[in-house]
Structures are given as structure tokens and as C-alpha cells.
Design a protein around this motif. Structure first.
Motif, PDB file in Angstrom:
ATOM      1  N   THR A 157     -26.711   9.732 -17.307  1.00 25.32           N
ATOM      2  CA  THR A 157     -27.427   9.346 -16.090  1.00 25.32           C
ATOM      3  C   THR A 157     -26.583   8.465 -15.179  1.00 25.32           C
ATOM      4  OG1 THR A 157     -28.415   7.474 -17.286  1.00 25.32           O
ATOM      5  CG2 THR A 157     -29.680   9.532 -17.203  1.00 25.32           C
ATOM      6  N   ASP A 158     -25.693   7.650 -15.773  1.00 30.08           N
ATOM      7  CA  ASP A 158     -24.816   6.775 -14.988  1.00 30.08           C
ATOM      8  C   ASP A 158     -23.375   7.228 -15.231  1.00 30.08           C
ATOM      9  OD1 ASP A 158     -23.390   4.803 -13.740  1.00 30.08           O
ATOM     10  OD2 ASP A 158     -24.529   3.133 -14.589  1.00 30.08           O
ATOM     11  N   GLN A 159     -22.910   8.159 -14.389  1.00 28.85           N
ATOM     12  CA  GLN A 159     -21.587   8.747 -14.600  1.00 28.85           C
ATOM     13  C   GLN A 159     -20.478   7.724 -14.411  1.00 28.85           C
ATOM     14  OE1 GLN A 159     -21.280  12.224 -15.475  1.00 28.85           O
ATOM     15  NE2 GLN A 159     -19.289  11.455 -16.118  1.00 28.85           N
ATOM     16  N   ASN A 160     -20.640   6.799 -13.473  1.00 31.48           N
ATOM     17  CA  ASN A 160     -19.602   5.785 -13.254  1.00 31.48           C
ATOM     18  C   ASN A 160     -19.423   4.901 -14.484  1.00 31.48           C
ATOM     19  OD1 ASN A 160     -19.039   6.638 -10.643  1.00 31.48           O
ATOM     20  ND2 ASN A 160     -20.606   5.304  -9.743  1.00 31.48           N
ATOM     21  N   ARG A 161     -20.534   4.461 -15.061  1.00 29.95           N
ATOM     22  CA  ARG A 161     -20.467   3.655 -16.284  1.00 29.95           C
ATOM     23  C   ARG A 161     -19.818   4.456 -17.410  1.00 29.95           C
ATOM     24  NH1 ARG A 161     -19.759  -0.500 -19.710  1.00 29.95           N
ATOM     25  NH2 ARG A 161     -20.976  -0.226 -21.633  1.00 29.95           N
ATOM     26  N   PHE A 162     -20.205   5.722 -17.536  1.00 28.96           N
ATOM     27  CA  PHE A 162     -19.631   6.569 -18.580  1.00 28.96           C
ATOM     28  C   PHE A 162     -18.120   6.716 -18.384  1.00 28.96           C
ATOM     29  CE2 PHE A 162     -18.371  10.636 -20.403  1.00 28.96           C
ATOM     30  CZ  PHE A 162     -18.909  10.543 -21.682  1.00 28.96           C
ATOM     31  N   ASN A 163     -17.685   6.917 -17.151  1.00 27.37           N
ATOM     32  CA  ASN A 163     -16.251   7.075 -16.883  1.00 27.37           C
ATOM     33  C   ASN A 163     -15.473   5.807 -17.235  1.00 27.37           C
ATOM     34  OD1 ASN A 163     -16.610   9.675 -16.012  1.00 27.37           O
ATOM     35  ND2 ASN A 163     -16.645   9.149 -13.831  1.00 27.37           N
ATOM     36  N   GLU A 164     -16.067   4.644 -16.952  1.00 29.86           N
ATOM     37  CA  GLU A 164     -15.393   3.384 -17.282  1.00 29.86           C
ATOM     38  C   GLU A 164     -15.225   3.245 -18.790  1.00 29.86           C
ATOM     39  OE1 GLU A 164     -17.720   0.306 -15.601  1.00 29.86           O
ATOM     40  OE2 GLU A 164     -17.224   0.793 -13.512  1.00 29.86           O
ATOM     41  N   THR A 189     -17.885   3.837 -29.109  1.00 31.48           N
ATOM     42  CA  THR A 189     -18.231   2.848 -28.106  1.00 31.48           C
ATOM     43  C   THR A 189     -19.614   3.145 -27.558  1.00 31.48           C
ATOM     44  OG1 THR A 189     -15.892   2.788 -27.455  1.00 31.48           O
ATOM     45  CG2 THR A 189     -17.464   1.695 -26.005  1.00 31.48           C
ATOM     46  N   ASN A 190     -20.452   2.112 -27.466  1.00 29.32           N
ATOM     47  CA  ASN A 190     -21.782   2.298 -26.917  1.00 29.32           C
ATOM     48  C   ASN A 190     -21.719   2.338 -25.394  1.00 29.32           C
ATOM     49  OD1 ASN A 190     -24.532   0.727 -25.890  1.00 29.32           O
ATOM     50  ND2 ASN A 190     -24.870   2.222 -27.517  1.00 29.32           N
ATOM     51  N   VAL A 191     -22.262   3.405 -24.818  1.00 29.59           N
ATOM     52  CA  VAL A 191     -22.310   3.551 -23.367  1.00 29.59           C
ATOM     53  C   VAL A 191     -23.595   2.945 -22.818  1.00 29.59           C
ATOM     54  CG1 VAL A 191     -22.249   5.173 -21.446  1.00 29.59           C
ATOM     55  CG2 VAL A 191     -20.946   5.654 -23.528  1.00 29.59           C
ATOM     56  N   SER A 192     -24.710   3.293 -23.459  1.00 29.15           N
ATOM     57  CA  SER A 192     -26.004   2.718 -23.117  1.00 29.15           C
ATOM     58  C   SER A 192     -26.807   2.652 -24.401  1.00 29.15           C
ATOM     59  CB  SER A 192     -26.704   3.579 -22.058  1.00 29.15           C
ATOM     60  OG  SER A 192     -26.977   4.864 -22.584  1.00 29.15           O
ATOM     61  N   GLY A 193     -28.073   2.296 -24.282  1.00 26.04           N
ATOM     62  CA  GLY A 193     -28.877   2.132 -25.482  1.00 26.04           C
ATOM     63  C   GLY A 193     -28.960   3.378 -26.337  1.00 26.04           C
ATOM     64  N   SER A 194     -28.966   4.552 -25.723  1.00 24.08           N
ATOM     65  CA  SER A 194     -29.153   5.794 -26.469  1.00 24.08           C
ATOM     66  C   SER A 194     -27.910   6.657 -26.560  1.00 24.08           C
ATOM     67  CB  SER A 194     -30.284   6.615 -25.822  1.00 24.08           C
ATOM     68  OG  SER A 194     -29.952   6.912 -24.471  1.00 24.08           O
ATOM     69  N   ILE A 195     -26.855   6.273 -25.880  1.00 29.00           N
ATOM     70  CA  ILE A 195     -25.648   7.113 -25.827  1.00 29.00           C
ATOM     71  C   ILE A 195     -24.463   6.358 -26.417  1.00 29.00           C
ATOM     72  CG2 ILE A 195     -24.041   8.343 -24.332  1.00 29.00           C
ATOM     73  CD1 ILE A 195     -26.282   8.766 -22.376  1.00 29.00           C
ATOM     74  N   THR A 196     -23.807   6.974 -27.385  1.00 28.34           N
ATOM     75  CA  THR A 196     -22.575   6.448 -27.972  1.00 28.34           C
ATOM     76  C   THR A 196     -21.456   7.448 -27.727  1.00 28.34           C
ATOM     77  OG1 THR A 196     -23.761   5.260 -29.707  1.00 28.34           O
ATOM     78  CG2 THR A 196     -21.440   5.721 -30.100  1.00 28.34           C
ATOM     79  N   LEU A 197     -20.315   6.949 -27.314  1.00 28.27           N
ATOM     80  CA  LEU A 197     -19.145   7.798 -27.074  1.00 28.27           C
ATOM     81  C   LEU A 197     -18.252   7.774 -28.307  1.00 28.27           C
ATOM     82  CD1 LEU A 197     -17.496   9.483 -25.004  1.00 28.27           C
ATOM     83  CD2 LEU A 197     -16.326   7.356 -24.402  1.00 28.27           C
ATOM     84  N   TYR A 198     -17.881   8.950 -28.776  1.00 25.45           N
ATOM     85  CA  TYR A 198     -17.004   9.096 -29.936  1.00 25.45           C
ATOM     86  C   TYR A 198     -15.651   9.627 -29.451  1.00 25.45           C
ATOM     87  CZ  TYR A 198     -21.397   8.714 -32.512  1.00 25.45           C
ATOM     88  OH  TYR A 198     -22.602   8.282 -33.003  1.00 25.45           O
ATOM     89  N   GLY A 199     -14.604   8.857 -29.712  1.00 20.16           N
ATOM     90  CA  GLY A 199     -13.268   9.246 -29.282  1.00 20.16           C
ATOM     91  C   GLY A 199     -12.359   9.538 -30.464  1.00 20.16           C
TER      92      GLY A 199
END
Length: 498
Positions: A157-164, A189-199
Motif C-alpha cells: 500500500t505504501d510503495q515509497n516505504r517499501f522501496n526504502e 525486515t519488517n515493512v509494516s505491521g503485516s508485511i515482512t520483506l525477505y532478502g
């Protein structure tokens, strides 16, 4: 009698659970992703080269159980050398998945590329590569394959936050991977409360830390801006990110050295049955869910092949490119081996700590840029990657010193051949045509295809370098920007250069 029935029921449940799990499609299958084998160099069937290739593939397959998940080998006979390696994904090293993938790759590679001497093939769990030219300990970022996941983009939902978060995550993954002994790292890394980014990042283990980091950062520049998942596959490294767990990060539990009390168990049989059933159902549901998610996500991928670096999202950092002056002095033996001198400064030969030869340009002190401007230009120019441009490896900025570190090009510059009566004979028409074409491709990239729009403004024979195969590489292509001459975007106010 009841006790015997309970034991029989327990046995049946265990057998049923075992057969259920074994019959379910497991993740040990070798899932094919992509392959590339240019037809520029081919061999004749049943030739010596094919015999050597078969021997090499057999050697690689028989070493698939190595604890490192990486192995390289070569078979060398006059004019028929072949070099190869495999690399298993870091989280499946030492498992059946690694061995199965390598076995599949060595069997399928000759079928997909029956007469080509060079090939790279990628699977979900491994990569296989071979060539008639040695590529060991060399960072090759081309050709590239990038895949992006179109299924989960709507969840952001927040692409700018996700990109950062993505930028920070892949940069850290690159650093951790390059400093790892196995050249493999993951990060959550946690992006938001429900979304975690796996690298996830990995390099072939024969690369130096610097080359590994460079390869992964080059891969990071190809990440599409609006994708919530994707991977970039290169011959020497690969990078991936998702918003769901796709790798196994938990290490196996350590074996206990303590022995339990001997004798008959006091645990009720009914408890054993309940535990077995609960565990079996939980494992089964986990396997079903994981396989469904990964297979569905894999089907939603789009594929593309990039011969040059592309993409909108910039990751490279200043810190990854900057050398200190003491290192430069050590690299060049205190500027003792001078290669030449141009309008922008003197050039010296040097050798990095990993043995890589470099050309070090000590810039004149009349650059119009400040410190931050200079650093920003270095990051931008370093991202201009093309086979016909000299690669910028880094820079040094201390006091009044402004120094650039480039790849070393073996045959020096074109003018050494054009204006030397003894060397002119080496430039027959076919070689001259190849040089001209290479220069044109490099200039076209600078003018039309690169992330910057650069007009060289000093293109001359001394700025065209020739590698060991006489392929041209344009140098000094960023000097107009670095020295801040009169230039506003694509318009110039005066004629400069040669």
C-alpha cells in the motif's frame, strides 16, 4: 488386549503419516528457471571438446554432496579446454535438494545447449555454468535474467516505504554476503505491521569480497520499482526478495548428548497417539501450504533477459566504492608505475589486495566540484556498466586528492597501435571493424540507453582502451560531468575537448 490395540493403532498412524508425507510432492525437485547459451562458439558433435565436456559434467555431478555446495573443475587438452562449476542455494547445502538439482542440471544442460561451448542454467536450488574460457574467480554480471513477481504487488500500500526498506535490505544483504565465508546471506525486515520483506543474496565462492559486493550491487540496480518480489540471476551472483518466506533460515537443532532413563516408558500410549497425530497433521499442512505458496508464486513470475544493466531503482552506496588514500598508495606502490598522462591527470598501475590489477587515475586539482558533488558523480558513473566502457571500481577523496580506480585493460590504448609502425599490422580490416563497432555501441549506450545522458566530448584514440581480446573500452566518459564544464543537461555553451 487393549494395550496391544493401542500399539497397533500407533504403528498404523505412523505408517500412514509417513506414506502421506512421502507421497506428497516434495521440494527436492529441481525447478528449472532459465538458461542462456550463445551460439557464437559451438563445437562439433562427438568431438574432443564434447568428450571433455562430458567428463567435466560427470565430475561436477559426483561432487554434488560437498558440504560447501560449491565446486569448480576443468578438463584441459590442447585447444579443447572446458571449465565449469555448480553453486547450490545456501539454505539447501548438504541436503538432497542440492544433489538432485546438480544431477538434473548436468543431465539437462547438454540437451538444452547441444553444441554451444558456453552456457549458464539456473534452477530454484542451484546454478550450473561451463565455458571453453576460464572464468574462475572472475565477477561476471552478464548476461542477466531478472524475474519479478506480479502476484503480490497489490499487497503493497505504501510503495515509497517499501522501496526504502528494500534499498536498505538488499544493500545490507550484499555486504553480509560478500563478507561471508560461504558468500551467502539472508535478511528479514519488517515493512509494516503485516508485511515482512525477505532478502537473499549469494555469490560463487571463488569471488573476492569486493567482486561479490560489486556483482550484487549491480544486480540490485535491476530491481523493478513497483514489484513486491523478484530475483536477478547472474553468472557470478544472484539476488532475491519476497514478502513471503522462500528460504529455510532456521538451523537444525543440535543433537543432544544426554541419554534418557533406560527401561520401559511411563508415557501413556494415548498421549503418544495424540502427539503423533498432531505433529503429522501440522507437518502435512505446513508442507502443503509452503508448496502451494511457492509454486503459485513461481508461476506468477515474469521473465526478462538483460544484456546490459537496466532498471530504475538505484542501490549503490558511496561507502561501497570509496578507498582511503593509504590503500591507494599501497596499491600503486606509492604511484611508482606510471602508465600514462592525459588532460585530466596521470594514470598509474596498481594491484589490489585480492590480486586484481587496476588503473589508478590521479585527477588534476582543478575540478569544479565539491566533495558531495564528486561522491554523487562517482556513484552515478559507477552504475554505467557496458562491455564497451571501462569499469569504474571505486574512488578516493581525501584532502585535495581526487583519485579514480578503474579496471586494468591489458593492451593499453588504441593510439599505441595506430601510430606504431610495428603494431599497425595487427589491425587488419576485420579487427578495425570490430573496434569501430564496439566504440559505436559504447557511445550509443552513453547517449541513449544509460541511466545518465553523457556526451563524451573528448573521444580520441588515446581514450579507447583495448582488452586482451582487442575489444574496445571507452575511458574518461564521465570526465565532463566530474570536472563541471559548462554543460546544462544535453546543451553545451561552448566547444570543449579534442
Amino acid at each position: 488386549m487393549n494395550h496391544q490395540k493401542m500399539e497397533s493403532m500407533t504403528t498404523l498412524l505412523l505408517i500412514f503419516s509417513g506414506f502421506t508425507l512421502l507421497s506428497f510432492p516434495t521440494s527436492t525437485d529441481a525447478d528449472y528457471l532459465y538458461h542462456i547459451c550463445p551460439n557464437t562458439t559451438t563445437f562439433t558433435p562427438n568431438s574432443t571438446f564434447q568428450s571433455n565436456l562430458n567428463r567435466l559434467l560427470s565430475t561436477l555431478s559426483s561432487n554434488a554432496n560437498r558440504s560447501t555446495g560449491f565446486y569448480n573443475a576443468s578438463v584441459q587438452t590442447p585447444n579443447n579446454d572446458v571449465y565449469g562449476l555448480f553453486l547450490c542455494r545456501g539454505d539447501v547445502v548438504g541436503t538432497d535438494s542440492c544433489e538432485t538439482c546438480v544431477a538434473t542440471a548436468t543431465a539437462e544442460a547438454p540437451q538444452r545447449c547441444p553444441v554451444e561451448k558456453q552456457m549458464v542454467i539456473w534452477y530454484d536450488y542451484c546454478m550450473l555454468r561451463y565455458s571453453n574460457e576460464s572464468f574462475f574467480s572472475r565477477a561476471d554480471d552478464k548476461p542477466s535474467v531478472y524475474m519479478w513477481n506480479t502476484q503480490n504487488a497489490s499487497s503493497i500500500t505504501d510503495q515509497n516505504r517499501f522501496n526504502e526498506v528494500l534499498a536498505a535490505t538488499v544493500t545490507e544483504v550484499a555486504a553480509q554476503t560478500s563478507n561471508s565465508s560461504h558468500k551467502f546471506a539472508t535478511k528479514e525486515t519488517n515493512v509494516s505491521g503485516s508485511i515482512t520483506l525477505y532478502g537473499f543474496g549469494q555469490c560463487t565462492q571463488d569471488l573476492s569480497s569486493g567482486d561479490c559486493n560489486w556483482c550484487l550491487l549491480a544486480a540490485a540496480t535491476q530491481i523493478p520499482r513497483t514489484s513486491a518480489g523478484g530475483r536477478i540471476l547472474k553468472p557470478s551472483c544472484n539476488l532475491r526478495f519476497e514478502v513471503y518466506p522462500f528460504y529455510s533460515s532456521a538451523p537444525p537443532p543440535p543433537a543432544s548428548n544426554r541419554e534418557g532413563p533406560k527401561g520401559k516408558s511411563k508415557t501413556p500410549t494415548s498421549t503418544i497417539v495424540a502427539v503423533v497425530v498432531a505433529i503429522s497433521v501440522s507437518v502435512l499442512l505446513f508442507v502443503v501450504g509452503y508448496c502451494c505458496i511457492t509454486r503459485r508464486a513461481r508461476k506468477k513470475y515474469n521473465y526478462a533477459v538483460a544484456d546490459e544493466l537496466s532498471g530504475e531503482y538505484d542501490i549503490t552506496t558511496v561507502e561501497s566504492l570509496q578507498f582511503d588514500f593509504a590503500t591507494i598508495q599501497e596499491t600503486t606502490s606509492n604511484f611508482s608505475d606510471k602508465l600514462g598522462e592525459g588532460g585530466f591527470g596521470q594514470v598509474y598501475k596498481g594491484t589490489l589486495s585480492n590480486g586484481q590489477e587496476v588503473a589508478v587515475k590521479r585527477l588534476s586539482r582543478n575540478s569544479g566540484q565539491g566533495t558531495e558533488e564528486f561522491k554523487n558523480e562517482m556513484v552515478l558513473v559507477a552504475k554505467l556498466q557496458h562491455r564497451n566502457l571501462v569499469r569504474l571500481l571505486g574512488f578516493c577523496l581525501e584532502g585535495e586528492e581526487k583519485i579514480l580506480v578503474y579496471e586494468y585493460v591489458l593492451n593499453k590504448s588504441l593510439d599505441c597501435f595506430l601510430f606504431d609502425p610495428e603494431k599497425q599490422g595487427q589491425l587488419d580490416w576485420s579487427r578495425r571493424y570490430k573496434i569501430i563497432s564496439g566504440i559505436a555501441r559504447g557511445i550509443m549506450y552513453l547517449h541513449e540507453d544509460s541511466r545518465l545522458r553523457i556526451i563524451h566530448r573528448d573521444l580520441k584514440a588515446s581514450n579507447i582502451l583495448l582488452d586482451g581480446d582487442m575489444h574496445p573500452k571507452i575511458s574518461d566518459f564521465g570526465m565532463a560531468r566530474i570536472f563541471g564544464v559548462d554543460q546544462t543537461q544535453a546543451n553545451t555553451n561552448r566547444i570543449v575537448g579534442t
